[in-house]
Design a protein around this motif. Structure first.
Motif, mmCIF file in Angstrom:
data_model
loop_
_atom_site.group_PDB
_atom_site.id
_atom_site.type_symbol
_atom_site.label_atom_id
_atom_site.label_comp_id
_atom_site.label_asym_id
_atom_site.label_seq_id
_atom_site.Cartn_x
_atom_site.Cartn_y
_atom_site.Cartn_z
ATOM 1 N N PHE A 1 0.822 -1.215 0.000
ATOM 2 C CA PHE A 1 0.000 0.000 0.000
ATOM 3 C C PHE A 1 0.855 1.263 0.000
ATOM 4 O O PHE A 1 0.342 2.357 0.245
ATOM 5 N N GLU A 2 2.140 1.132 -0.271
ATOM 6 C CA GLU A 2 3.047 2.266 -0.179
ATOM 7 C C GLU A 2 2.578 3.443 -1.040
ATOM 8 O O GLU A 2 2.339 3.311 -2.234
ATOM 9 N N CYS B 1 1.724 -9.169 8.234
ATOM 10 C CA CYS B 1 1.806 -7.976 7.390
ATOM 11 C C CYS B 1 3.271 -7.600 7.218
ATOM 12 O O CYS B 1 4.022 -7.572 8.205
ATOM 13 N N CYS C 1 4.231 -2.386 4.819
ATOM 14 C CA CYS C 1 3.131 -2.498 3.855
ATOM 15 C C CYS C 1 2.257 -1.249 3.805
ATOM 16 O O CYS C 1 1.604 -0.977 2.805
ATOM 17 N N PHE C 2 2.272 -0.438 4.885
ATOM 18 C CA PHE C 2 1.444 0.769 4.902
ATOM 19 C C PHE C 2 2.271 2.051 4.800
ATOM 20 O O PHE C 2 1.775 3.135 5.109
ATOM 21 N N CYS D 1 1.004 5.801 3.321
ATOM 22 C CA CYS D 1 -0.289 5.749 2.646
ATOM 23 C C CYS D 1 -1.245 6.752 3.293
ATOM 24 O O CYS D 1 -0.928 7.366 4.312
ATOM 25 N N LEU E 1 -4.206 6.406 4.800
ATOM 26 C CA LEU E 1 -5.168 5.932 5.790
ATOM 27 C C LEU E 1 -5.495 7.011 6.816
ATOM 28 O O LEU E 1 -4.604 7.694 7.326
ATOM 29 N N LEU F 1 -8.107 2.903 10.864
ATOM 30 C CA LEU F 1 -7.955 1.480 10.569
ATOM 31 C C LEU F 1 -8.416 0.663 11.767
ATOM 32 O O LEU F 1 -7.944 0.854 12.887
ATOM 33 N N PHE G 1 3.509 2.098 10.430
ATOM 34 C CA PHE G 1 2.670 3.075 9.726
ATOM 35 C C PHE G 1 3.466 4.352 9.484
ATOM 36 O O PHE G 1 2.919 5.456 9.511
ATOM 37 N N CYS H 1 2.455 7.862 7.719
ATOM 38 C CA CYS H 1 1.009 7.901 7.452
ATOM 39 C C CYS H 1 0.477 9.152 8.146
ATOM 40 O O CYS H 1 -0.122 9.094 9.227
#
Length: 217
Positions: free
Chosen positions: A127-128, A144, A148-149, A152, A154, A157, A171, A174
């Motif tokens: 999800f970068e 995960c 992976c995040f 992003c 978001l 969550l 995260f 983020c």
């Protein structure tokens, strides 16, 4: 059935379509999906009970597509990195693997993987840099990728239902993330830099995470 067999060759004829829906038909003759990129006005696609292993880049460069529902289809994850106006995606329920970087920099705001109950892992960087704000994950996720995040979009969550997840991914960057709800029974480890540069984070409740032994910095 004859229509299904010939539709893969009709993309240019169908170039003015705005909505494309189909139920079944691809498994029997092995026909390819139409090249949606030729449909310059296409806004919504729903495929149900279809099987096609060659979906690949079928949606590449679909500049007007904003809604994609593959939840009742049996096919691999399509490439969605060059679909600039995509906002809502429902993934195939029988999807069992997420390809690395499959959703990197995807702009869609709502992504529903909740019905993908064969999916057990999210790879690194998947999800970068994506524009995903609302993400729904299946309860089967147990691993995960650490990044992976990464960076992003978001904002919220809820992963309380991921009872098999023991290590929380990072995260980092983020910057829009305001709240995250964590699994309480399984979670054991949170990296010190898990929320680095999460400047909007307002709520992080660890009160019921009895197995966590270290806190993020």
């Amino acid at each position: 059935y004859n229509i299904v067999q010939t539709i893969a060759d009709s993309s240019r004829v169908l170039k003015n379509l705005e909505v494309f829906c189909m139920k079944g038909g691809f498994a029997e003759g092995g026909s390819l999906l139409p090249a949606f990129s030729y449909m310059s006005n296409l806004r919504a696609v729903t495929l149900s009970h279809c099987f096609n292993n060659a979906i690949g880049s079928s949606f590449s460069c679909c500049e007007t597509l904003w809604y994609l529902d593959l939840s009742a289809a049996a096919m691999p994850t399509p490439e969605l990195t060059h679909v600039p106006n995509l906002r809502v995606v429902h993934f195939p329920s029988k999807m069992w693997m997420m390809p690395p970087r499959a959703l990197q920099r995807v702009v869609c705001e709502e992504l529903d993987l909740s019905q993908c109950r064969r999916l057990q892992a999210l790879p690194d960087f998947c999800f970068e840099g994506s524009g995903v704000k609302n993400l729904k994950l299946p309860s089967t996720i147990v691993k995960c990728g650490a990044s992976c995040f990464l960076a992003c979009a978001l904002t919220f969550l809820d992963i309380r239902h991921l009872d098999g997840l023991t290590v929380l991914p990072c995260f980092t960057r983020c910057s829009n993330l305001k709240e995250i709800r964590l699994p309480t029974r399984s979670l054991q480890s949170i990296a010190p830099s898990a929320f680095e540069d999460c400047t909007a984070l307002q709520t992080l409740d660890l009160s019921l995470c009895a197995q966590v032994r270290s806190l993020p910095m």
